[in-house]
Design an enzyme around this catalytic site. Structure first.
Site, PDB file in Angstrom:
ATOM      1  N   TRP A  11       0.835  -1.209   0.000  1.00  0.00           N
ATOM      2  CA  TRP A  11       0.000   0.000   0.000  1.00  0.00           C
ATOM      3  C   TRP A  11       0.864   1.251   0.000  1.00  0.00           C
ATOM      4  CZ3 TRP A  11      -3.728   2.081  -1.914  1.00  0.00           C
ATOM      5  CH2 TRP A  11      -4.601   3.004  -1.320  1.00  0.00           C
ATOM      6  N   ARG A  31      11.277  -0.055   7.384  1.00  0.00           N
ATOM      7  CA  ARG A  31      12.209  -0.688   8.317  1.00  0.00           C
ATOM      8  C   ARG A  31      13.391  -1.267   7.557  1.00  0.00           C
ATOM      9  NH1 ARG A  31      10.230  -1.925  13.404  1.00  0.00           N
ATOM     10  NH2 ARG A  31       7.992  -1.605  13.734  1.00  0.00           N
ATOM     11  N   LYS A 100      -6.018   1.214   7.623  1.00  0.00           N
ATOM     12  CA  LYS A 100      -7.437   0.974   7.899  1.00  0.00           C
ATOM     13  C   LYS A 100      -7.567  -0.062   9.007  1.00  0.00           C
ATOM     14  CE  LYS A 100      -8.797   1.821   3.086  1.00  0.00           C
ATOM     15  NZ  LYS A 100      -9.373   1.221   1.855  1.00  0.00           N
ATOM     16  N   GLY A 128     -11.212   4.290   0.882  1.00  0.00           N
ATOM     17  CA  GLY A 128     -12.064   4.004  -0.263  1.00  0.00           C
ATOM     18  C   GLY A 128     -11.737   2.652  -0.855  1.00  0.00           C
ATOM     19  N   ALA A 132      -4.057  -1.894  -4.052  1.00  0.00           N
ATOM     20  CA  ALA A 132      -2.760  -1.327  -4.414  1.00  0.00           C
ATOM     21  C   ALA A 132      -2.374  -1.595  -5.866  1.00  0.00           C
ATOM     22  CB  ALA A 132      -1.678  -1.874  -3.473  1.00  0.00           C
ATOM     23  N   LYS A 183     -15.259  -2.593   7.516  1.00  0.00           N
ATOM     24  CA  LYS A 183     -15.561  -3.384   6.319  1.00  0.00           C
ATOM     25  C   LYS A 183     -14.608  -4.565   6.168  1.00  0.00           C
ATOM     26  CE  LYS A 183     -11.905  -1.786   4.039  1.00  0.00           C
ATOM     27  NZ  LYS A 183     -10.837  -2.566   3.388  1.00  0.00           N
ATOM     28  N   SER A 246      -8.043  -9.141  -2.179  1.00  0.00           N
ATOM     29  CA  SER A 246      -8.247  -8.705  -0.800  1.00  0.00           C
ATOM     30  C   SER A 246      -7.675  -9.721   0.185  1.00  0.00           C
ATOM     31  CB  SER A 246      -9.744  -8.512  -0.527  1.00  0.00           C
ATOM     32  OG  SER A 246     -10.008  -8.467   0.858  1.00  0.00           O
TER      33      SER A 246
END
Length: 341
Positions: A11, A31, A100, A128, A132, A183, A246
Site C-alpha cells: 500500500w 524498516r 485501515k 475508499g 494497491a 468493512k 483482498s
C-alpha cells in the site's frame, strides 16, 4: 510538494508511485531489513508489489533518515501506527492515515492514536475501494479524504488527485475511519461464505445485514449515516468483499477450508486488518450497547470459538425482527407501538 510515506508494504509503495507520478518529491520510508534492502537496490518492491519500478521521484529511506515534509502519509498496519508516529520528530502540518483498522488492545481509532503522539498536527484519513495493484496499473480509482480542516483536505487533494485517482472530500473523519476499519471484518465473512460454497443470495444477505451493523455502530459513535453509503463504506466493502486481491477475503476463504488462523495468515504473508479489528469492533459494540450478531459470529469464527457452519445456523435461526438500517431509539419504538396498537 515534499511528501513522506511511512510504510514500505504494497500500500505504501503504491501510494508513493502515485504521488511521484503526480510530480511530488516522495520519501518512501521503511524498516531496515532484507526486503527493504532488496527494494532499495532493485528500485522495486519485489516482495509486495513486484513488476512496478519506482519512479525517479521516489527516494527509498530507512526510518532513521526521516526528514521533515509538508505531508506525511502513514501506511503501516494498525498495530504499528503508534510506533511509526513516534518516529516523526517534528510537527508536520498534515498527516493522512492510509491505514485501515483500530489499534489492537485499546480499540482506539488510529487518528486518536496519532493525535496522542503528535498534538497540534492536522490529522485525517484517506479511504475508499483502493487495491494497491490496481492503483499502480492506472485503473480508474476513487477515494475520500476526510479532515476537519478544509485546508488539509485541499492539501491531500493536491497531492493525490489526478486523472486515474479521483478524490472526494469529507469532514466526517470518525465515520470514514470506522467504515474503512469495519468493512475488513465483513470481507472475512464474505470469504467464509464463498469458501463454504454458498451463493450470491447468502453473501448479499450477509453484507447487507453487516452493513446495517456498521451503520448502527457508527451512528452510536457519532458518525453520519451518509458516510457509510459512500466510498469509505459501501464502495470499499464491495471491493474488499468481492476481490481475491483482498487479504481479508482470502483469510475468510482459508478459514472456511478449515485452515487455522495462523496457517491462513502465513499463506497470505501480509497483515489482514480484519482479524484484529473484529475483536476491537466487539469492544466498541459493548461500549455503545449496539447489537452486532453478524460481526460477533465472524469474530468467534476467527478466534476459533465457533465453527463456520454453526455460525451460519445461529444467524439463520435468530428470532425474526423488523429490518432497520439504524435501530430506533426506545422512545421512538414506544411511540410507533402506540400508533399501531
Amino acid at each position: 510538494m515534499k511528501v513522506s510515506v511511512i510504510g514500505a508494504g504494497s500500500w505504501g509503495t503504491a501510494l508513493s508511485i502515485l504521488l511521484a507520478r503526480n510530480g511530488h518529491d516522495v520519501a518512501l520510508v521503511g524498516r531496515e531489513n532484507e526486503d527493504f534492502a532488496a527494494m532499495r537496490a532493485a528500485r522495486e518492491n519485489l516482495r509486495y508489489l513486484p513488476g512496478f519500478v519506482l519512479p525517479e521521484g521516489v527516494a527509498v529511506r530507512p526510518e532513521t533518515d526521516l526528514e521533515p515534509s509538508e505531508l506525511v502519509v502513514l501506511a503501516v498496519p494498525s498495530a504499528g501506527v503508534r510506533e511509526a508516529a513516534g518516529k516523526i520528530l517534528w510537527t508536520p502540518p498534515c498527516v493522512a492515515l492510509a491505514s485501515k483498522g483500530l489499534e489492537p488492545g485499546t480499540g482506539k481509532r488510529l487518528s486518536e492514536v496519532v493525535a496522542e503522539t503528535l498534538p497540534g498536527t492536522e490529522i485525517g484519513v484517506l479511504s475508499g475501494p483502493n487495491l494497491a495493484v490496481e492503483i499502480v496499473r492506472g485503473i480508474p480509482t476513487a477515494a475520500v479524504a476526510a479532515f476537519s480542516n478544509p485546508e488539509a483536505c485541499e492539501r491531500v487533494l493536491g497531492a493525490f488527485g489526478c486523472a486515474t485517482y479521483r478524490l472526494y472530500l469529507s469532514d466526517d473523519v470518525l465515520g470514514v475511519e470506522l467504515a474503512g476499519a469495519l468493512k475488513n471484518v465483513l470481507a472475512i465473512g464474505a470469504g467464509l461464505s464463498d469458501g463454504l460454497g454458498f451463493g450470491d443470495n447468502t453473501k448479499g444477505a450477509l453484507l447487507a445485514r453487516g452493513l446495517g451493523e456498521m451503520v448502527a455502530l457508527g451512528v452510536a459513535s457519532g458518525a453520519r449515516i451518509d458516510t457509510f453509503m459512500g466510498l469509505a463504506g459501501v464502495g470499499d466493502l464491495f471491493a474488499t468483499a468481492s476481490s481475491r486481491l483482498s487479504r481479508n477475503y482470502r483469510v475468510g476463504l482459508a478459514l472456511a477450508e478449515r485452515e487455522t488462523l495462523q496457517d491462513a495468515l502465513a499463506r497470505i504473508d501480509q497483515v489482514a486488518e480484519g482479524v484484529s479489528t473484529s475483536e476491537s469492533a466487539m469492544q466498541l459494540a459493548r461500549r455503545y450497547d449496539v447489537e452486532m450478531p453478524v460481526f460477533g459470529a465472524i469474530d468467534r469464527v476467527i478466534r476459533g470459538k465457533l465453527a463456520p457452519m454453526q455460525a451460519v445456523r445461529e444467524l439463520m435461526e435468530r428470532a425474526p425482527k423488523a429490518e432497520r438500517l439504524v435501530p430506533l431509539s426506545r422512545e421512538t419504538e414506544n411511540s410507533n407501538a402506540g400508533e399501531h396498537a
